[in-house]
Design a protein around this motif. Structure first.
Motif, PDB file in Angstrom:
ATOM      1  N   LEU A 239      10.084 -34.489  51.748  1.00  9.42           N
ATOM      2  CA  LEU A 239      11.243 -33.963  51.667  1.00  9.42           C
ATOM      3  C   LEU A 239      12.244 -34.894  52.239  1.00  9.42           C
ATOM      4  O   LEU A 239      11.985 -35.338  53.492  1.00  9.42           O
ATOM      5  N   ARG A 240      13.400 -34.872  51.685  1.00  7.92           N
ATOM      6  CA  ARG A 240      14.604 -35.799  52.210  1.00  7.92           C
ATOM      7  C   ARG A 240      15.100 -35.212  53.400  1.00  7.92           C
ATOM      8  O   ARG A 240      15.534 -34.370  53.396  1.00  7.92           O
ATOM      9  N   THR A 241      14.872 -36.246  54.582  1.00  5.49           N
ATOM     10  CA  THR A 241      15.070 -35.660  56.008  1.00  5.49           C
ATOM     11  C   THR A 241      16.421 -36.415  56.601  1.00  5.49           C
ATOM     12  O   THR A 241      16.457 -37.836  56.110  1.00  5.49           O
ATOM     13  N   ALA A 242      17.153 -35.864  57.316  1.00  5.69           N
ATOM     14  CA  ALA A 242      18.387 -36.548  57.753  1.00  5.69           C
ATOM     15  C   ALA A 242      18.518 -36.159  59.352  1.00  5.69           C
ATOM     16  O   ALA A 242      17.771 -35.129  59.776  1.00  5.69           O
ATOM     17  N   THR A 243      19.422 -36.597  59.968  1.00  5.08           N
ATOM     18  CA  THR A 243      19.436 -36.149  61.495  1.00  5.08           C
ATOM     19  C   THR A 243      21.020 -36.561  61.845  1.00  5.08           C
ATOM     20  O   THR A 243      21.962 -36.753  60.984  1.00  5.08           O
ATOM     21  N   PHE A 244      21.483 -36.165  63.080  1.00  2.00           N
ATOM     22  CA  PHE A 244      22.638 -36.478  63.402  1.00  2.00           C
ATOM     23  C   PHE A 244      22.545 -36.439  65.076  1.00  2.00           C
ATOM     24  O   PHE A 244      21.669 -36.370  65.838  1.00  2.00           O
ATOM     25  N   TYR A 245      23.912 -36.876  65.374  1.00  6.90           N
ATOM     26  CA  TYR A 245      24.192 -37.064  67.005  1.00  6.90           C
ATOM     27  C   TYR A 245      25.397 -36.693  67.340  1.00  6.90           C
ATOM     28  O   TYR A 245      26.164 -36.793  66.455  1.00  6.90           O
ATOM     29  N   PRO A 246      25.820 -36.158  68.496  1.00  6.10           N
ATOM     30  CA  PRO A 246      27.265 -35.813  68.870  1.00  6.10           C
ATOM     31  C   PRO A 246      28.076 -36.952  68.908  1.00  6.10           C
ATOM     32  O   PRO A 246      28.104 -37.709  70.037  1.00  6.10           O
ATOM     33  N   GLU A 247      28.829 -37.316  67.883  1.00  6.06           N
ATOM     34  CA  GLU A 247      29.874 -38.421  67.814  1.00  6.06           C
ATOM     35  C   GLU A 247      30.910 -38.114  66.815  1.00  6.06           C
ATOM     36  O   GLU A 247      30.603 -37.360  65.986  1.00  6.06           O
ATOM     37  N   PRO A 248      31.804 -38.912  66.987  1.00  5.61           N
ATOM     38  CA  PRO A 248      32.901 -38.563  65.926  1.00  5.61           C
ATOM     39  C   PRO A 248      32.552 -38.634  64.450  1.00  5.61           C
ATOM     40  O   PRO A 248      32.991 -37.914  63.479  1.00  5.61           O
ATOM     41  N   SER A 249      31.799 -39.739  64.088  1.00  7.09           N
ATOM     42  CA  SER A 249      31.326 -39.866  62.821  1.00  7.09           C
ATOM     43  C   SER A 249      30.165 -38.844  62.137  1.00  7.09           C
ATOM     44  O   SER A 249      29.934 -38.908  60.961  1.00  7.09           O
ATOM     45  N   ALA A 250      29.870 -37.973  62.952  1.00 17.28           N
ATOM     46  CA  ALA A 250      28.917 -36.997  62.517  1.00 17.28           C
ATOM     47  C   ALA A 250      29.073 -36.496  61.420  1.00 17.28           C
ATOM     48  O   ALA A 250      28.539 -36.060  60.595  1.00 17.28           O
ATOM     49  N   PRO A 251      30.420 -35.494  61.528  1.00 18.17           N
ATOM     50  CA  PRO A 251      30.664 -34.562  60.214  1.00 18.17           C
ATOM     51  C   PRO A 251      30.486 -35.434  59.000  1.00 18.17           C
ATOM     52  O   PRO A 251      30.481 -35.020  58.075  1.00 18.17           O
ATOM     53  N   ALA A 252      31.147 -36.661  58.823  1.00 23.41           N
ATOM     54  CA  ALA A 252      31.161 -37.250  57.565  1.00 23.41           C
ATOM     55  C   ALA A 252      30.028 -37.762  57.311  1.00 23.41           C
ATOM     56  O   ALA A 252      29.460 -37.464  56.191  1.00 23.41           O
ATOM     57  N   TYR A 253      28.950 -38.158  57.919  1.00 24.19           N
ATOM     58  CA  TYR A 253      27.593 -38.606  57.553  1.00 24.19           C
ATOM     59  C   TYR A 253      26.598 -37.499  57.288  1.00 24.19           C
ATOM     60  O   TYR A 253      25.710 -37.336  56.456  1.00 24.19           O
ATOM     61  N   VAL A 254      26.887 -36.395  57.889  1.00 20.30           N
ATOM     62  CA  VAL A 254      26.052 -35.019  57.585  1.00 20.30           C
ATOM     63  C   VAL A 254      26.616 -34.479  56.252  1.00 20.30           C
ATOM     64  O   VAL A 254      25.814 -33.975  55.705  1.00 20.30           O
ATOM     65  N   ASP A 255      27.993 -34.357  55.997  1.00 20.54           N
ATOM     66  CA  ASP A 255      28.285 -34.005  54.868  1.00 20.54           C
ATOM     67  C   ASP A 255      27.979 -34.783  53.781  1.00 20.54           C
ATOM     68  O   ASP A 255      27.466 -34.413  52.773  1.00 20.54           O
ATOM     69  N   ALA A 256      27.763 -36.146  53.842  1.00 21.53           N
ATOM     70  CA  ALA A 256      27.413 -36.955  52.903  1.00 21.53           C
ATOM     71  C   ALA A 256      25.849 -36.854  52.592  1.00 21.53           C
ATOM     72  O   ALA A 256      25.433 -36.923  51.340  1.00 21.53           O
ATOM     73  N   ALA A 257      25.144 -36.234  53.691  1.00 22.99           N
ATOM     74  CA  ALA A 257      23.607 -36.360  53.596  1.00 22.99           C
ATOM     75  C   ALA A 257      23.254 -34.986  52.830  1.00 22.99           C
ATOM     76  O   ALA A 257      22.587 -35.085  52.010  1.00 22.99           O
TER      77      ALA A 257
END
Length: 299
Positions: free
Chosen positions: A111-129
């Protein structure tokens, strides 16, 4: 009953016998770790040194190269698994997501998996994921040492809730407590984002009762069995006997997870720890396969 040696033909046979006797097509493991070699090497070194977040001797049972680990899961009859990744510092999550996307692209049963961290760029790369097809996120509150209530994560949780993408979240205080672990932050998070789909890693160990109660109150909360019920875990965090009935009642939202390859015992040992709960064949069918198949739309 003595356990077969890890990765041996006897272990493969023992594992395949368990799920085939349940008339299952195989197992779905929602908590397996595949990550860049440089990161995995550091994770293994941390376990080897029994670092503070580990707190005890923790040999890595399946310390082989990446393709051998993939083949081992396939030999066991794991039809679908994950590549649980997690950052421990800023500006790491997006790189891990890129690696995991590539890994899933040539590993069709992952299953394609992703993650995140509390940082200003997080919303953009989470939305992209999300837009590019991520099936599951991993959040590691203990290792990341961040609060799930960090305001920087508000848009992240919002996007994930809107998308309905499950998040495997290590938020319990085992094997060692973190600054932000425990049930209270998760209860508050769910007040803010009640439609989140969370999979509580390790059954919320050692705060089993609290996380079972959270799952009972919120229909989108699941729990994975990772390491729970094994002798290794019971030594430090025994599952409360008075919660067996609640565990049985929540059988439609309990998912099989192993922590492969980073476990200090064999896969068959972990599997038998779940089967010996003696909660019935239908409970096992749901936990080992059906619940995850339904949650991830695997048909």
């Amino acid at each position: 009953m003595s356990e077969p040696s890890p990765s041996s033909p006897a272990e493969v046979h023992a594992i395949r016998t368990i799920w085939s006797d349940l008339d299952l097509p195989g197992m779905i493991d929602v908590h397996t770790h595949f990550m860049p070699k440089s990161v995995m090497d550091k994770v293994w070194a941390y376990f080897d040194a029994a670092g503070p977040l580990v707190g005890r001797q923790w040999p890595i049972t399946y310390r082989t190269d990446e393709q051998q680990r993939v083949q081992t899961l396939r030999d066991f009859g794991v039809t679908t698994f994950t590549s649980m990744i997690y950052p421990h510092k800023p500006e790491m999550a997006a790189w891990l997501n890129s690696w995991a996307a590539e890994f899933a692209s040539h590993t069709s049963d992952c299953l394609r998996t992703a993650t995140f961290y509390p940082e200003p760029s997080a919303p953009a790369y989470v939305d992209a994921a999300i837009e590019s097809g991520t099936s599951v996120f991993k959040a590691h509150i203990q290792v990341g040492n961040y609060s799930p209530l960090d305001p920087l994560l508000d848009p992240v949780w919002g996007s994930i809730a809107d998308a309905g993408t499950p998040v495997v979240i290590h938020c319990g205080s085992g094997p060692a407590p973190g600054s932000f672990t425990g049930p209270e932050p998760i209860a508050e998070l769910l007040q803010r984002f009640p439609t989140l789909t969370l999979i509580i890693a390790h059954m919320g160990m050692p705060e089993y009762a609290d996380f079972l109660d959270i799952a009972s109150r919120h229909e989108r909360i699941h729990l994975d069995t990772t390491m729970a019920f094994t002798d290794f875990a019971e030594e430090m965090a025994p599952f409360p006997d008075d919660r067996r009935a609640q565990l049985a009642d929540l059988g439609h939202r309990v998912l099989w997870g192993s922590d492969f390859p980073n476990i200090p015992y064999g896969y068959a040992t972990a599997l038998r720890a779940v089967t010996r709960l003696d909660l019935g064949d239908e409970w096992l069918r749901r936990v080992l396969h059906h619940n995850a198949s339904d949650l991830f739309g695997l048909g």
